[in-house]
Design an enzyme around this catalytic site. Structure first.
Site, PDB file in Angstrom:
ATOM      1  CE  LYS A 229      45.335  91.272  58.560  1.00  0.00           C
ATOM      2  NZ  LYS A 229      46.178  91.903  59.594  1.00  0.00           N
ATOM      3  CE  LYS A 241      50.430  87.995  64.680  1.00  0.00           C
ATOM      4  NZ  LYS A 241      50.624  89.412  65.005  1.00  0.00           N
ATOM      5  CG  ASP A 252      45.056  88.964  61.163  1.00  0.00           C
ATOM      6  OD1 ASP A 252      44.565  90.032  61.571  1.00  0.00           O
ATOM      7  OD2 ASP A 252      46.166  88.907  60.598  1.00  0.00           O
ATOM      8  NE  ARG A 315      51.108  97.407  57.745  1.00  0.00           N
ATOM      9  CZ  ARG A 315      51.585  98.101  58.765  1.00  0.00           C
ATOM     10  NH1 ARG A 315      52.442  99.082  58.563  1.00  0.00           N
ATOM     11  NH2 ARG A 315      51.198  97.849  59.999  1.00  0.00           N
TER      12      ARG A 315
HETATM   13  N1  BES Z   1      46.965  90.891  62.679  1.00  0.00           N
HETATM   14  C1  BES Z   1      47.927  91.715  63.296  1.00  0.00           C
HETATM   15  C2  BES Z   1      47.303  92.816  64.149  1.00  0.00           C
HETATM   16  C3  BES Z   1      46.575  92.367  65.386  1.00  0.00           C
HETATM   17  C4  BES Z   1      47.240  92.251  66.581  1.00  0.00           C
HETATM   18  C5  BES Z   1      45.226  92.129  65.335  1.00  0.00           C
HETATM   19  C6  BES Z   1      46.557  91.832  67.712  1.00  0.00           C
HETATM   20  C7  BES Z   1      44.539  91.735  66.469  1.00  0.00           C
HETATM   21  C8  BES Z   1      45.212  91.590  67.650  1.00  0.00           C
HETATM   22  C9  BES Z   1      48.801  92.378  62.244  1.00  0.00           C
HETATM   23  O1  BES Z   1      49.005  91.663  61.090  1.00  0.00           O
HETATM   24  C10 BES Z   1      50.116  92.628  62.890  1.00  0.00           C
HETATM   25  O2  BES Z   1      50.720  91.689  63.290  1.00  0.00           O
HETATM   26  N2  BES Z   1      50.498  93.868  62.973  1.00  0.00           N
HETATM   27  C11 BES Z   1      51.714  94.240  63.609  1.00  0.00           C
HETATM   28  C12 BES Z   1      52.298  95.387  62.828  1.00  0.00           C
HETATM   29  C13 BES Z   1      53.737  95.684  63.162  1.00  0.00           C
HETATM   30  C14 BES Z   1      54.611  94.535  62.739  1.00  0.00           C
HETATM   31  C15 BES Z   1      54.132  96.946  62.461  1.00  0.00           C
HETATM   32  C16 BES Z   1      51.412  94.668  65.048  1.00  0.00           C
HETATM   33  O3  BES Z   1      50.349  95.210  65.306  1.00  0.00           O
HETATM   34  O4  BES Z   1      52.257  94.401  65.892  1.00  0.00           O
HETATM   35 ZN    ZN Z   2      47.500  90.290  60.578  1.00  0.00          ZN
HETATM   36 ZN    ZN Z   3      50.622  90.266  61.250  1.00  0.00          ZN
END
Ligand code: BES
Ligand code: ZN
Ligand code: ZN
Length: 465
Positions: A229, A241, A252, A315
């Site tokens: 990724k 965010k 990321d 994803r």
């Molecule tokens: N890149 C983030 C996940 C992440 C969060 C990596 C904190 C490292 C530290 C990912 O793309 C994301 O934002 N995932 C969401 C998924 C949710 C929206 C279902 C998450 O983890 O909140």
């Molecule tokens: Zn992400």
């Molecule tokens: Zn994300």
């Protein structure tokens, strides 16, 4: 800093590791007792007059030696010593090299002034150089590849975006004689990677699919596909965010950087294993052109996805890259690395990589690789109940679960929908959201990127038969 194997050292300072029990037998016993040095793990006692640095270790195992070496090298770098020596043997060379290179790592690209340490040379003193040379060289290659990964992850999103990441991959290919194929947005459209393209649409940088291949001179014993990724920045997109969660999201891209570090290591180790690295390099931004919650995307596989949260973008990139990688290469193993979910950190803590997949045997093999490499892993189990939570009323699947629990697993189960039946037992998903980046030092990791995945996967691939 030069690190060398020697049989006789002339260094300024000797570093000695001591367990509690060894204090009594030490010729420095009286001085150590005066200093109230109890040899607790990672505690130090620097006898400047005698040019000896003592570091306490709990046990003589890899984990203790790696962190004690980390403390030693950081102490030496802030002293005026120009050179230092460590005693090494067959069973201690790897953790000591890792402590030196990974624990001594600094990222100073954006500092206008950095203090140059006096330390220029490390002697690794041993009885017989010949018997240690290959272990030494191997440890250096893997540790330096880990630092290569750390450097890219730590680089800011203005400097590393999809186009510059592709350029960097091209350079790596040139230096390490790898095959290199890069798909820009025009090529991605032709390949029907519409899900990946949607995520990158609001960015001013073109998304890129990078494919590097290492083909050994001898016939390959196995073929390994790695998928990373590469979100060079994840603002969350329109499902933006919160301000405090956005900071650090340059990390990321850590899955992509890990995959590049792994192929660098394997090609330098010259292993008889064919390795393919596929990277989806994309920037998730906002704007009038951004993809939206409520959109339905058609992935490369033909499956449709309802977007309910644009922050679950990794994803949506990986599904297309996984599909492309499986069509391009018939591999024995398919591993993806991704900072995929915050939920993985909730489940396992921030130090542990989450491992998911169908094959218990394959997951089991990674516990050996984790032990050997010093990286931490934990498995998270798939189940059919969690799978149902990805149901969509309007498309084939939703990009997020309808329930708030088990988010790391439901993300893994989303990816599973894009793994072809014949590859189910060949595939594992590694969620490195917690393990890839740290804001507080731990083990041989300093502030910033850790290079998670590089040591783990190098160990696994090295032991393939
Ligand atoms: N890149 C983030 C996940 C992440 C969060 C990596 C904190 C490292 C530290 C990912 O793309 C994301 O934002 N995932 C969401 C998924 C949710 C929206 C279902 C998450 O983890 O909140
Ligand atoms: Zn992400
Ligand atoms: Zn994300």
């Amino acid at each position: 800093m030069k690190i060398e194997l020697v049989t006789n050292t002339t260094s300024d300072v000797s570093v000695l590791f001591l367990t509690k029990d060894e204090i009594k037998k030490s010729k420095y016993k009286t001085t150590l007792e005066k200093a109230n040095f109890e040899a607790a793990q990672d505690s130090i006692c620097f006898l400047y007059e005698q040019d000896v640095l003592f570091v306490g270790i709990e046990e003589k195992n890899d984990d203790s030696l790696r962190t004690a070496t980390t403390v030693a090298i950081q102490t030496l770098k802030s002293s005026n010593a120009k050179s230092a020596s460590f005693n090494v043997a067959k069973n201690s060379i790897k953790p000591i090299v890792e402590g030196l290179i990974l624990g001594g790592y600094e990222f100073n690209k954006y500092k206008s002034e950095t203090k140059k340490p006096a330390l220029k040379r490390i002697d690794l003193e041993c009885r017989n150089i010949k018997t240690l040379m290959s272990d030494f060289e191997e440890a250096v290659i893997v540790a330096e590849a880990t630092c290569f990964t750390r450097d890219i992850v730590n680089t800011i999103p203005e400097d590393i975006h999809p186009e510059t990441l592709a350029k960097l991959a091209k350079n790596l290919a040139k230096e390490n004689a790898l095959e290199c194929d890069i798909l820009d947005e025009k090529a991605l459209k032709k390949e029907k990677c519409l899900s990946m393209l949607a995520v990158g649409r609001a960015s001013r940088h073109e998304s890129q699919l990078i494919h590097l291949a290492y083909k050994p001179k001898k016939k390959a014993k196995k073929v390994v596909t790695l998928v990373g990724k590469g979100l060079t920045y994840d603002s969350g997109g329109l499902s933006l965010k919160p301000a405090t969660s956005m900071v650090t999201m340059k990390m990321d891209k850590a899955g992509a950087c890990a995959v590049l570090g792994i192929i660098k290591a394997i090609s330098e180790l010259k292993l008889d294993i064919e390795v393919h690295a596929f990277v989806g390099a994309v920037e998730n931004m906002i704007g009038g052109d951004a993809y939206k919650p409520d959109d339905v995307l058609t992935t490369r596989s033909g499956q449709t996805v309802e977007v309910r949260n644009t922050d679950a973008e990794g994803r949506l990139v990986l599904c297309d890259v996984l599909d492309y990688a499986q069509e391009k290469i018939k591999a024995d193993y398919i591993f993806d690395f991704a900072t995929l979910t915050g939920a993985c950190m909730v489940a396992l803590g921030q130090y542990t990589t989450g491992v998911m997949g169908h094959s218990n045997a394959l997951k089991h093999a990674f516990f050996d690789a984790a032990n050997d490499s010093g990286e931490l892993i934990g498995t998270l189990p798939f189940n059919r109940h969690l799978k149902k939570l990805l149901k969509s009323d309007i498309a084939d699947t939703s990009n997020v679960s309808s329930k708030p629990y088990g988010g790391a697993i439901t993300a893994g189960l989303f990816l599973d929908k894009f793994i072809k039946d014949e590859n189910k037992d060949k595939w594992l998903h590694f969620d490195i959201a917690g393990s890839a980046y740290t804001e507080a030092p731990w083990d041989c990791n300093v502030y910033g990127a850790t290079g998670a995945g590089v040591r783990l996967m190098s160990s696994f691939i090295k032991n393939l038969k």
